[in-house]
Design a protein around this motif. Structure first.
Motif, short mmCIF file in Angstrom:
data_model
loop_
_atom_site.label_atom_id
_atom_site.label_comp_id
_atom_site.label_asym_id
_atom_site.label_seq_id
_atom_site.Cartn_x
_atom_site.Cartn_y
_atom_site.Cartn_z
N VAL A 98 0.84 -1.20 0.00
CA VAL A 98 0.00 0.00 0.00
C VAL A 98 0.87 1.25 0.00
N TRP A 99 1.98 1.22 0.73
CA TRP A 99 2.89 2.37 0.77
C TRP A 99 3.46 2.65 -0.61
N SER B 180 0.58 3.90 -3.04
CA SER B 180 -0.14 5.09 -2.58
C SER B 180 0.43 6.35 -3.24
N PRO B 181 -0.44 7.24 -3.68
CA PRO B 181 0.05 8.50 -4.26
C PRO B 181 0.53 9.50 -3.21
N ILE B 182 0.25 9.24 -1.95
CA ILE B 182 0.67 10.13 -0.87
C ILE B 182 2.05 9.69 -0.38
N ASP B 183 3.00 10.62 -0.36
CA ASP B 183 4.37 10.31 0.04
C ASP B 183 4.86 11.33 1.05
N ASP C 83 9.80 5.52 -0.24
CA ASP C 83 9.20 4.23 -0.58
C ASP C 83 10.18 3.09 -0.33
#
Length: 115
Positions: A49-50, A53-56, A70
Motif C-alpha cells: 500500500v505504501w 499510494s500516491p501520498i508520500d 518508498d
C-alpha cells in the motif's frame, strides 16, 4: 520500472531497479502462503500500500530522494516480515535474483558465521 530494469546489464543497478516490483510480487505470493504468520502478512500489505499510494513523505518529483521514502519503508517492513517467515519461504517467493534480498535481510541466524 520493470521495462527499465530489463534493459540494464546484470549487476547491482539492475537489482535496485527491480527491487520495488519484486517486493510487490513477493508480498502477493507470501500473502497466499499458509506458513506466513498474520503479522508478517499485515506488514507486507502495508509495504504494498505504501508503494502504490500516491501520498508520500517526500514528493516523487524530487530527484533521487523522491522515491527514497518508498524504498526505506519497504526495506524496513520487509525485514520485519522476514523475521517471522522461514527464509526458504521468503526466497521462494522472491521473483528475481535473490542476491539483493539476501543482502538486505542479512545473514541467517541459523547459518554459522563465516571467518
Amino acid at each position: 520500472m520493470i521495462a527499465f530494469a530489463s534493459r540494464l546489464p546484470d549487476g547491482l543497478m539492475r537489482q535496485v531497479a527491480e527491487f520495488l516490483p519484486s517486493c510487490v510480487a513477493a508480498a502477493r505470493a507470501l500473502r497466499k502462503n499458509p506458513d506466513v504468520p498474520r503479522r508478517a502478512k499485515v506488514a507486507l500489505l502495508i509495504a504494498v500500500v505504501w508503494v502504490v499510494s500516491p501520498i508520500d513523505l517526500l514528493p516523487e518529483f524530487l530527484p533521487v530522494i523522491g522515491p527514497l521514502d518508498d524504498v526505506v519503508a519497504v526495506i524496513l517492513l520487509l525485514r520485519y516480515a522476514a523475521r517471522c517467515v522461514p527464509r526458504e519461504t521468503m526466497l521462494a517467493a522472491w521473483p528475481t535474483d535473490p542476491r539483493l534480498l539476501i543482502r538486505l535481510l542479512g545473514r541467517d541466524r541459523a547459518e554459522p558465521a563465516r571467518s
